[in-house]
Design a protein around this motif. Structure first.
Motif: not given
Length: 516
Positions: A232-259
């Protein structure tokens, strides 16, 4: 309705705000209709609509964000149909993504979280505070495909009576034993699989396969799974405003199954984000929410997610600090009677139980803005090292903790009674470690396979891991965790009487020869 003709042709039928006098006879009526119909008809309250339909798709009069324009919708359908026909003539196959090969607008929801991303690897110390994506999972780097964002949340309800395991605390039977029925599943999974079915093998066949493969063979099997690119894709997780909400920069969440969190700020298109994914369980869609260990500035988002998803049980498989590093923020009050406010929510610790391997905290979650409260069972397994597996030579402590978590979910659901109109196994169980992939994925694999072997006498460890990874990227982080799942489930099969014994003499011989 008794024949199941018209409603069964629909994917889901929601009966909204039904009066109490209707719910009781409807619950009895369900027992006499076709199972296919039972799985598609639900009675829900207006606030629960968001669990079945994305709020962006609900009309405003039902608490959503959508302003219907029927004429525009019909025009859009006509254009899509025309485009599909044209593509079919050109290619012979209708492209399922031809309708929307773009990223749709993101609905504004909760407030922005500002936090500097950190890394799970020891390399973080050497590289300082660089915000460059760090690849710590051992899996291939993330890639973006052009698939549109897909939201697949919601629940399939079942109002049949639930079986509650009333054994003592050390009862190791994880199943709820009874008739299982399939819910909707994520793209790529069949209705029969439901995130935990499909081809399986008996415990005896599993034992023979583990003996034949050995530790090295199982590790190679895991390496083959890990080598596959993300699905899948990680578009939402990689948006600049959302990057800081990820504890780890390489552990992102899929778009299709995200909460997707509810909207709180209409002026910010990225405030619906939290690093969390739905994962299907054994014949239950969205049985779990896999998430990272909350950051201090995402505590309020975490508790808002717990509230909105109707969660009753939180499973934590990490300690707050490990090897001198913060792995998870202290997002709940530790002391008995302590009360802490996180944004619009208050959390009160009502009781704490200590076990040699885990700690259970009974919490009261209150919505300060809209009113209401709910009891939350919080279980923290404290003897599971990062990047590793529980030690001690036996999986019994983990299996005992797993059974305790399942029993907590069943008892909490029983207390809700008619207040819960979703799947018979209840709302999603929130599971997290630090990154939400390694120990979290291991826990889910054990839970899904244990439930299935109890219900069917069969299990599919590899298939289960593959399905979990399709919804939460890179779940099961290390080869040892994959091996541990096999060994723990064999031990569970012995404990439950499916196997007389599980002799694994020579299982590690390849490793010993290699070390020599």
């Amino acid at each position: 309705m008794l024949k199941g003709g018209y409603p069964a042709k629909l994917k889901k039928v929601l009966i909204v705000t039904a009066p109490l006098w209707f719910k009781a006879p409807f619950r009895i009526l369900r027992l006499f209709v076709r199972e296919k119909l039972r799985e598609r008809v639900h009675t829900v309250n207006a606030p629960q609509l968001g669990l079945h339909v994305p709020r962006s798709s609900l009309p405003k009069q039902l608490g959503g964000l959508h302003e219907p324009d029927h004429a525009a919708w019909l025009e859009h359908c006509k254009n899509c149909y025309t485009n599909n026909l044209q593509n079919a003539k050109l290619d012979g196959v209708i492209d399922e993504y031809v309708i929307s090969n773009h990223i749709p607008p993101i609905n504004a929801q909760n407030g922005i979280i500002e936090h500097e991303g950190d890394m799970t690897s020891d390399r973080a110390t050497r590289l300082g505070d660089s915000n460059t994506d760090m690849h710590i999972s051992g899996d291939p780097p993330y890639t973006c495909d052009p698939s549109p964002l897909r939201h697949t949340h919601g629940y399939n309800g079942d109002m049949k009576s639930r079986h509650i395991n009333s054994g003592d605390e050390d009862d190791m039977d994880i199943s709820t034993r009874g008739t299982w029925s399939s819910g909707e599943v994520s793209p790529g999974l069949s209705d029969e699989e439901g995130g935990g079915g499909g081809a399986g093998e008996t415990p005896q066949a599993l034992l023979q396969r583990v003996r034949a493969l050995g530790r090295r063979g199982l590790a190679a099997e895991y390496d083959e799974i890990r080598s596959r690119p993300p699905v899948g894709t990680f578009h939402h997780a990689k948006l600049p405003s959302n990057l800081a909400k990820n504890r780890y920069t390489d552990v992102l969440c899929y778009d299709h199954s995200r909460v997707i969190l509810s909207q709180t700020d209409p002026d910010d298109p990225t405030t619906d984000y939290i690093n969390a994914n739905y994962v299907d369980g054994y014949k239950q869609k969205n049985a779990y929410i896999c998430t990272q260990g909350p950051l201090p500035k995402t505590f309020s988002d975490f508790w808002r997610m717990v509230w909105e998803q109707g969660t009753l049980v939180i499973v934590m498989t990490t300690r707050a600090v490990e090897r001198g590093r913060v792995k998870c923020g202290q997002y709940w009050p530790l002391a008995d009677g302590q009360h802490v406010v996180y944004g619009d929510f208050a959390v009160t610790t009502q009781a704490v139980e200590h076990d040699e391997d885990y700690t259970v905290t009974h919490l009261l979650l209150s919505d300060l803005k809209r009113g209401g409260s709910r009891r939350i069972w919080h279980g923290q397994y404290t003897r599971w090292p990062d990047y590793g597996v529980p030690g001690g030579g036996s999986a019994q402590p983990v299996l005992r903790f797993l059974a305790r978590c399942r029993r907590a979910q069943a008892l909490a659901l029983h207390d809700l009674d008619l207040a819960w109109a979703g799947h018979k196994q209840g709302p999603p169980i929130v599971v997290h470690c630090s990154a939400g992939i390694g120990r979290t994925g291991t826990f889910l694999t054990l839970d899904i396979c244990a439930q299935r072997v109890s219900a069917e006498g069969a299990l599919d460890v590899r298939g289960t891991v593959e399905r979990i990874r399709a919804q939460r990227a890179h779940s099961i982080q290390m080869p040892d965790q994959y091996v541990f799942c096999h060994l723990a489930l064999l031990e569970y099969a012995v404990m439950q009487g499916y196997l007389d014994s599980a002799d694994l003499t020579g299982f590690d011989e390849d490793n010993e020869e290699e070390s020599e």
